[in-house]
Design a protein around this motif. Structure first.
Motif, PDB file in Angstrom:
ATOM      1  N   SER A   1       3.412 -16.143  12.817  1.00  0.00           N
ATOM      2  CA  SER A   1       2.590 -17.345  12.877  1.00  0.00           C
ATOM      3  C   SER A   1       3.388 -18.537  13.381  1.00  0.00           C
ATOM      4  O   SER A   1       4.617 -18.556  13.340  1.00  0.00           O
ATOM      5  CB  SER A   1       2.011 -17.666  11.498  1.00  0.00           C
TER       6      SER A   1
ATOM      7  N   HIS B   1      -6.122 -16.897   8.476  1.00  0.00           N
ATOM      8  CA  HIS B   1      -4.701 -16.595   8.279  1.00  0.00           C
ATOM      9  C   HIS B   1      -3.952 -17.831   7.784  1.00  0.00           C
ATOM     10  O   HIS B   1      -3.098 -17.734   6.887  1.00  0.00           O
ATOM     11  CB  HIS B   1      -4.099 -16.102   9.590  1.00  0.00           C
TER      12      HIS B   1
ATOM     13  N   HIS C   1      -7.628 -16.367  12.782  1.00  0.00           N
ATOM     14  CA  HIS C   1      -6.384 -17.133  12.688  1.00  0.00           C
ATOM     15  C   HIS C   1      -6.533 -18.341  11.765  1.00  0.00           C
ATOM     16  O   HIS C   1      -5.562 -18.751  11.112  1.00  0.00           O
ATOM     17  CB  HIS C   1      -5.921 -17.564  14.081  1.00  0.00           C
TER      18      HIS C   1
ATOM     19  N   ASN D   1      -2.791 -21.474  15.665  1.00  0.00           N
ATOM     20  CA  ASN D   1      -1.837 -20.361  15.703  1.00  0.00           C
ATOM     21  C   ASN D   1      -1.553 -19.887  17.128  1.00  0.00           C
ATOM     22  O   ASN D   1      -2.433 -19.788  17.960  1.00  0.00           O
ATOM     23  CB  ASN D   1      -2.291 -19.183  14.838  1.00  0.00           C
TER      24      ASN D   1
END
Length: 278
Positions: free
Chosen positions: A84, A69, A66, A40
């Protein structure tokens, strides 16, 4: 054999390759510990994920915020999707294999021989190492289960901000997630201050960097962590911070763990984003 810990890469594939060349890394002999946030914000998250997965047993990866995520996006949680840079992974033909590999990574790694523990962000001051290991295993079990999509739909949020052994369900798992992958500052009683993201000294009154809280129960354990790019490389009192802000134009850091003494090796990074705090 040499063991290195590497800070947050965040999709900076070219920089990772340059660092491995600098280390003369030999996967047949050497070992790498990655402090999380493989993906990311940088330009080539898919290439980083493929490279690190291909290292097999020569690499240990702990999950960062991340990385989580990415798993949340993959199961349809749209929060923060506009910020993102993970589309290439989600469109890749090998996405399922990559995501399955990622969600089976640990949240914490402890090596008793080296007397070192790796975690993405930190350990709340009221946990000792044994409890941190137990709480990490709880979250790992959830991520590796068939129920993980339900958890990833509810993972975001800053509450509860303080640990209690009485926490259950999603609230318990969310605190564990935030503690291991997002902590920077907290109060003396361990209450997380997740909105505080700046340098030491920028925090509100009554807050401490998690590793400076008086009486921290892991103060005698040696901890290596990433996540805090505005802190940069930091070594003091049994803690080593190794996120030196590669994606922001800082450096990519490898910390030589074995043989002793621990020694940082850094390469400069051109930066793909303007300096930020998350």
């Amino acid at each position: 054999m040499t063991t290195y810990a590497i800070g947050d890469i965040q999709g900076c594939h070219a920089e990772l390759e340059r660092l491995l060349e600098r280390l003369a890394f030999d996967p047949a002999q050497d070992r790498l510990w990655f402090a999380g946030d493989l993906v990311n914000r940088g330009p080539k998250s898919l290439a980083v994920l493929r490279l690190v997965r291909a290292l097999g047993d020569s690499a240990i990866v702990v999950l960062g915020n991340h990385d989580l995520h990415l798993l949340a996006l993959a199961v349809g949680n749209p929060k923060h999707s506009k910020k993102s840079t993970l589309g290439a992974i989600l469109r890749a033909l090998d996405r399922d294999e990559l995501l399955d590999w990622l969600r089976h990574r640990p949240l914490l790694h402890h090596d008793p021989r080296l007397r070192l523990t790796l975690v993405h962000a930190g350990v709340p001051p009221q946990w000792d190492l044994a409890e941190a290991q137990e709480r990490a295993r709880e979250l790992e079990d959830t991520l590796r289960s068939d129920d993980y999509p339900e958890f990833m739909q509810a993972v975001y949020g800053n509450e509860p901000a303080r640990w209690s052994p009485d926490l259950t369900g999603i609230e318990r798992l969310r605190f564990i997630t935030n503690a291991l992958t997002r902590i920077r500052f907290c109060a003396a009683d361990g209450t997380l201050a997740l909105e505080e993201k700046g340098e030491i000294g920028s925090q509100s009154p009554g807050l401490w960097p998690w590793f400076e809280v008086p009486g921290r129960r892991t103060r005698h354990d040696r901890l290596v962590f990433g996540h805090w790019s505005t802190l940069g490389y930091w070594s003091h009192d049994n803690v080593w911070a190794i996120d030196s802000g590669c994606v922001w134009g800082g450096a990519l850091t490898a910390l030589r763990l074995d043989p002793e003494p621990l020694e940082p090796i850094q390469i400069p990074c051109p930066g793909y984003l303007k300096p930020g705090l998350d």
